[in-house]
Design a protein around this motif. Structure first.
Motif, PDB file in Angstrom:
ATOM      1  N   LEU A 137     -35.511   2.416   8.186  1.00  0.00           N
ATOM      2  CA  LEU A 137     -35.919   0.993   7.741  1.00  0.00           C
ATOM      3  C   LEU A 137     -36.779   1.004   7.570  1.00  0.00           C
ATOM      4  CD1 LEU A 137     -32.809  -1.067   9.615  1.00  0.00           C
ATOM      5  CD2 LEU A 137     -33.047  -0.654   7.646  1.00  0.00           C
ATOM      6  N   GLU A 138     -37.575   0.990   8.374  1.00  0.00           N
ATOM      7  CA  GLU A 138     -39.373   1.082   8.781  1.00  0.00           C
ATOM      8  C   GLU A 138     -39.937   2.107   7.678  1.00  0.00           C
ATOM      9  OE1 GLU A 138     -41.174   1.195  12.261  1.00  0.00           O
ATOM     10  OE2 GLU A 138     -39.388  -0.056  13.253  1.00  0.00           O
ATOM     11  N   GLY A 139     -39.397   3.046   6.985  1.00  0.00           N
ATOM     12  CA  GLY A 139     -39.300   3.672   6.478  1.00  0.00           C
ATOM     13  C   GLY A 139     -40.715   5.267   6.867  1.00  0.00           C
ATOM     14  N   LYS A 140     -40.502   5.413   7.866  1.00  0.00           N
ATOM     15  CA  LYS A 140     -40.612   6.146   8.628  1.00  0.00           C
ATOM     16  C   LYS A 140     -39.809   7.354   8.495  1.00  0.00           C
ATOM     17  CE  LYS A 140     -43.190   3.639  12.000  1.00  0.00           C
ATOM     18  NZ  LYS A 140     -43.515   2.999  13.083  1.00  0.00           N
ATOM     19  N   GLY A 141     -40.393   8.935   9.338  1.00  0.00           N
ATOM     20  CA  GLY A 141     -39.716   9.892   9.426  1.00  0.00           C
ATOM     21  C   GLY A 141     -39.239  10.118  10.644  1.00  0.00           C
ATOM     22  N   ALA A 142     -38.169  10.548  10.592  1.00  0.00           N
ATOM     23  CA  ALA A 142     -37.196  10.148  12.216  1.00  0.00           C
ATOM     24  C   ALA A 142     -35.933  11.233  11.674  1.00  0.00           C
ATOM     25  CB  ALA A 142     -36.230   8.879  12.201  1.00  0.00           C
ATOM     26  N   SER A 143     -35.668  12.309  13.056  1.00  0.00           N
ATOM     27  CA  SER A 143     -35.136  13.232  13.178  1.00  0.00           C
ATOM     28  C   SER A 143     -34.082  12.760  14.844  1.00  0.00           C
ATOM     29  CB  SER A 143     -35.362  15.023  13.095  1.00  0.00           C
ATOM     30  OG  SER A 143     -36.470  14.768  14.477  1.00  0.00           O
ATOM     31  N   VAL A 144     -32.874  13.470  14.905  1.00  0.00           N
ATOM     32  CA  VAL A 144     -32.587  13.141  15.571  1.00  0.00           C
ATOM     33  C   VAL A 144     -31.434  14.464  15.672  1.00  0.00           C
ATOM     34  CG1 VAL A 144     -30.473  11.666  16.858  1.00  0.00           C
ATOM     35  CG2 VAL A 144     -32.318  10.980  15.718  1.00  0.00           C
ATOM     36  N   LEU A 145     -31.386  15.335  16.813  1.00  0.00           N
ATOM     37  CA  LEU A 145     -30.344  15.925  17.305  1.00  0.00           C
ATOM     38  C   LEU A 145     -29.981  15.903  18.590  1.00  0.00           C
ATOM     39  CD1 LEU A 145     -29.985  19.075  17.028  1.00  0.00           C
ATOM     40  CD2 LEU A 145     -31.717  20.166  18.377  1.00  0.00           C
ATOM     41  N   ASP A 146     -29.115  15.738  18.859  1.00  0.00           N
ATOM     42  CA  ASP A 146     -27.811  15.880  19.584  1.00  0.00           C
ATOM     43  C   ASP A 146     -27.282  16.923  20.467  1.00  0.00           C
ATOM     44  OD1 ASP A 146     -27.994  13.160  19.440  1.00  0.00           O
ATOM     45  OD2 ASP A 146     -26.411  13.029  17.880  1.00  0.00           O
ATOM     46  N   MET A 147     -27.043  16.525  21.754  1.00  0.00           N
ATOM     47  CA  MET A 147     -27.021  18.283  22.107  1.00  0.00           C
ATOM     48  C   MET A 147     -25.048  18.265  23.165  1.00  0.00           C
ATOM     49  SD  MET A 147     -28.750  20.485  20.717  1.00  0.00           S
ATOM     50  CE  MET A 147     -28.660  21.842  22.259  1.00  0.00           C
ATOM     51  N   THR A 148     -24.639  18.253  22.472  1.00  0.00           N
ATOM     52  CA  THR A 148     -23.220  17.419  23.404  1.00  0.00           C
ATOM     53  C   THR A 148     -22.465  18.747  24.143  1.00  0.00           C
ATOM     54  OG1 THR A 148     -21.905  17.443  21.584  1.00  0.00           O
ATOM     55  CG2 THR A 148     -22.544  15.457  21.320  1.00  0.00           C
ATOM     56  N   GLY A 149     -23.356  20.309  24.131  1.00  0.00           N
ATOM     57  CA  GLY A 149     -22.292  21.150  24.361  1.00  0.00           C
ATOM     58  C   GLY A 149     -20.838  20.937  23.952  1.00  0.00           C
ATOM     59  N   MET A 150     -19.818  21.323  25.441  1.00  0.00           N
ATOM     60  CA  MET A 150     -18.570  21.386  25.573  1.00  0.00           C
ATOM     61  C   MET A 150     -18.474  20.300  25.679  1.00  0.00           C
ATOM     62  SD  MET A 150     -17.949  24.808  24.461  1.00  0.00           S
ATOM     63  CE  MET A 150     -15.661  24.710  25.068  1.00  0.00           C
ATOM     64  N   SER A 151     -18.684  19.692  26.358  1.00  0.00           N
ATOM     65  CA  SER A 151     -18.194  18.028  27.010  1.00  0.00           C
ATOM     66  C   SER A 151     -18.671  16.929  26.427  1.00  0.00           C
ATOM     67  CB  SER A 151     -18.325  18.637  28.010  1.00  0.00           C
ATOM     68  OG  SER A 151     -17.169  16.818  29.051  1.00  0.00           O
ATOM     69  N   GLN A 152     -17.829  16.417  25.679  1.00  0.00           N
ATOM     70  CA  GLN A 152     -18.912  15.399  25.194  1.00  0.00           C
ATOM     71  C   GLN A 152     -18.596  13.249  26.061  1.00  0.00           C
ATOM     72  OE1 GLN A 152     -18.513  14.190  20.992  1.00  0.00           O
ATOM     73  NE2 GLN A 152     -18.669  16.183  20.438  1.00  0.00           N
ATOM     74  N   LYS A 153     -16.857  13.969  26.470  1.00  0.00           N
ATOM     75  CA  LYS A 153     -16.535  12.607  27.575  1.00  0.00           C
ATOM     76  C   LYS A 153     -16.969  13.536  28.943  1.00  0.00           C
ATOM     77  CE  LYS A 153     -15.552  10.036  24.847  1.00  0.00           C
ATOM     78  NZ  LYS A 153     -15.684   8.103  24.797  1.00  0.00           N
ATOM     79  N   ASN A 154     -18.218  12.644  29.214  1.00  0.00           N
ATOM     80  CA  ASN A 154     -18.380  13.157  30.903  1.00  0.00           C
ATOM     81  C   ASN A 154     -19.415  13.926  31.308  1.00  0.00           C
ATOM     82  OD1 ASN A 154     -16.973  10.522  31.881  1.00  0.00           O
ATOM     83  ND2 ASN A 154     -14.772  11.485  32.351  1.00  0.00           N
ATOM     84  N   GLY A 155     -19.228  14.320  30.247  1.00  0.00           N
ATOM     85  CA  GLY A 155     -20.326  15.872  30.158  1.00  0.00           C
ATOM     86  C   GLY A 155     -21.942  15.663  30.159  1.00  0.00           C
ATOM     87  N   SER A 156     -22.393  16.611  30.433  1.00  0.00           N
ATOM     88  CA  SER A 156     -23.916  16.019  29.836  1.00  0.00           C
ATOM     89  C   SER A 156     -24.496  16.372  28.300  1.00  0.00           C
ATOM     90  CB  SER A 156     -25.121  17.215  30.771  1.00  0.00           C
ATOM     91  OG  SER A 156     -26.457  17.188  29.984  1.00  0.00           O
ATOM     92  N   VAL A 157     -25.297  14.983  28.028  1.00  0.00           N
ATOM     93  CA  VAL A 157     -25.576  14.777  26.272  1.00  0.00           C
ATOM     94  C   VAL A 157     -26.762  14.885  27.089  1.00  0.00           C
ATOM     95  CG1 VAL A 157     -25.329  13.649  24.735  1.00  0.00           C
ATOM     96  CG2 VAL A 157     -23.848  14.229  26.033  1.00  0.00           C
ATOM     97  N   THR A 158     -27.463  14.798  25.505  1.00  0.00           N
ATOM     98  CA  THR A 158     -29.291  15.466  25.452  1.00  0.00           C
ATOM     99  C   THR A 158     -29.293  14.996  23.941  1.00  0.00           C
ATOM    100  OG1 THR A 158     -29.740  16.420  26.849  1.00  0.00           O
ATOM    101  CG2 THR A 158     -31.412  16.222  25.582  1.00  0.00           C
ATOM    102  N   SER A 159     -30.449  14.171  24.032  1.00  0.00           N
ATOM    103  CA  SER A 159     -30.380  13.335  22.253  1.00  0.00           C
ATOM    104  C   SER A 159     -31.773  13.834  22.386  1.00  0.00           C
ATOM    105  CB  SER A 159     -29.858  12.181  21.652  1.00  0.00           C
ATOM    106  OG  SER A 159     -30.283  12.024  20.195  1.00  0.00           O
ATOM    107  N   HIS A 160     -32.659  14.600  21.066  1.00  0.00           N
ATOM    108  CA  HIS A 160     -33.574  14.632  20.752  1.00  0.00           C
ATOM    109  C   HIS A 160     -34.117  14.128  19.446  1.00  0.00           C
ATOM    110  CE1 HIS A 160     -33.953  18.744  22.952  1.00  0.00           C
ATOM    111  NE2 HIS A 160     -33.278  18.498  23.051  1.00  0.00           N
ATOM    112  N   VAL A 161     -34.853  13.134  20.093  1.00  0.00           N
ATOM    113  CA  VAL A 161     -35.185  11.906  18.882  1.00  0.00           C
ATOM    114  C   VAL A 161     -36.572  11.732  18.554  1.00  0.00           C
ATOM    115  CG1 VAL A 161     -35.598   9.322  18.283  1.00  0.00           C
ATOM    116  CG2 VAL A 161     -33.462  10.355  19.675  1.00  0.00           C
ATOM    117  N   LYS A 162     -37.341  12.345  16.892  1.00  0.00           N
ATOM    118  CA  LYS A 162     -38.487  12.655  16.903  1.00  0.00           C
ATOM    119  C   LYS A 162     -38.996  11.256  15.525  1.00  0.00           C
ATOM    120  CE  LYS A 162     -39.804  17.626  17.750  1.00  0.00           C
ATOM    121  NZ  LYS A 162     -40.585  18.226  17.695  1.00  0.00           N
TER     122      LYS A 162
END
Length: 322
Positions: free
Chosen positions: A73-98
């Motif tokens: 919305l601000e006209g900037k560049g962005a990338s979002v990389l989600d690392m959900t692995g084998m479990s999206q519920k109650n498992g470890s989740v990491t999101s790389h936002v640039k």
């Protein structure tokens, strides 16, 4: 027991008294806090790296998506990389936002070793894991960590497992260069008390980090991203606002979330009253014979304990719990 197979018709989420009271306020009401000062936002002339760590099913990926939309919305560049692995519920989740000045300034999506500018630790254990720690660098990385102790699957296999709060906290502080670079806050406890639902914790943390000047996006774009997401708009905006307030005056927010309550002191009951009430309860529940079985065991324990001159601690325990 997966909630995806359950439909509740005509129901509503149960909220705490504090949560209901807070939610009754208008979305833009100041709740006595007044207008908050605007923080100085970090520059994104060079890619600004935000690592979000948490547990699947609590909205971690949503926070990353909101940042990506706000940057767009601000006209900037962005990338979002989600690392959900084998479990999206109650498992470890990491999101790389640039976030960068323009898409041309972005190269790799994954945050490299020691290149995180902010760690948004929605779960403490995940934020203290080796993969997350490797992204931290003293003098560069700032951290906002949720102190809520969410037990992992290990606890189900080992009942004696202890949550390593002190060890994880020390590790994170060391990795970012000291306590001045890390903020620890029980976001889950505060957000649940204020909003009546623990799902508000991650937006609360986003608001806290933003007010601390650690998110290179404007409030207007973040709020607009919440609107475009179209889920729990008013609640998410309010959670973000309470996070901002906590960053300004944490003690005051804690007083609102957990007001002092009068302590109710119950007078101790005599052993005779305890037995009589339970005999009556068991009789009403089933019959007199059922109650007599209870009374017989209590009497045997009481007689033995009295004969040994040991008081009535064991008898009271049996009377209450048998």
């Amino acid at each position: 027991f997966c909630p995806s197979f359950v439909t509740v018709e005509g129901g509503a989420l149960k909220k705490t008294k504090t949560g209901v009271k807070v939610n009754e306020n208008a979305e833009n009401a100041d709740d006595g806090f007044g207008t908050l000062t605007e923080p100085v936002l970090p520059s994104c002339e060079q890619p600004y790296n935000i690592l979000i760590n948490g547990i699947g099913g609590t909205g971690v990926i949503t926070v990353g998506a909101l940042m990506g939309m706000a940057a767009h919305l601000e006209g900037k560049g962005a990338s979002v990389l989600d690392m959900t692995g084998m479990s999206q519920k109650n498992g470890s989740v990491t999101s790389h936002v640039k976030v960068a000045k323009s898409p041309a300034h972005l190269r790799a999506q994954r945050i490299a070793t020691g290149e995180a500018d902010v760690i948004l630790g929605c779960d403490m254990l995940t934020a203290g894991a080796a993969d997350a720690v490797s992204k931290m660098r003293p003098g560069r990385t700032l951290a906002v960590i949720n102190l809520h102790e969410q037990p992992p699957g290990t606890f189900a296999q080992n009942a004696d497992w202890q949550y390593p709060v002190a060890e994880v906290r020390a590790l994170i502080e060391e990795s970012v260069g000291g306590s001045d670079a890390a903020d620890f806050i029980d976001a889950t406890k505060l957000a649940t008390a204020l909003m009546g639902d623990s799902i508000a914790a991650n937006l609360f943390m986003l608001g806290y980090a933003w007010q601390k000047g650690r998110i290179p996006l404007t409030e207007a774009s973040l709020l607009r991203a919440i609107e475009l997401n179209g889920v729990g708009i008013a609640s998410n905006k309010k959670s973000f606002l309470w996070g901002r307030r906590a960053a300004v005056d944490l003690k005051r927010v804690e007083r609102v979330a957990m007001p002092t309550q009068a302590i109710v002191v119950q007078m101790p009951q005599s052993l005779e009253n305890v037995i009589a009430k339970r005999v009556q309860f068991l009789t009403d529940y089933q019959n007199a014979a059922y109650a007599a079985g209870y009374e017989q065991l209590v009497s045997q324990v009481r007689a033995k304990e009295t004969a040994l001159g040991l008081g009535n601690k064991l008898s009271t325990a049996v009377a209450k719990y048998y």
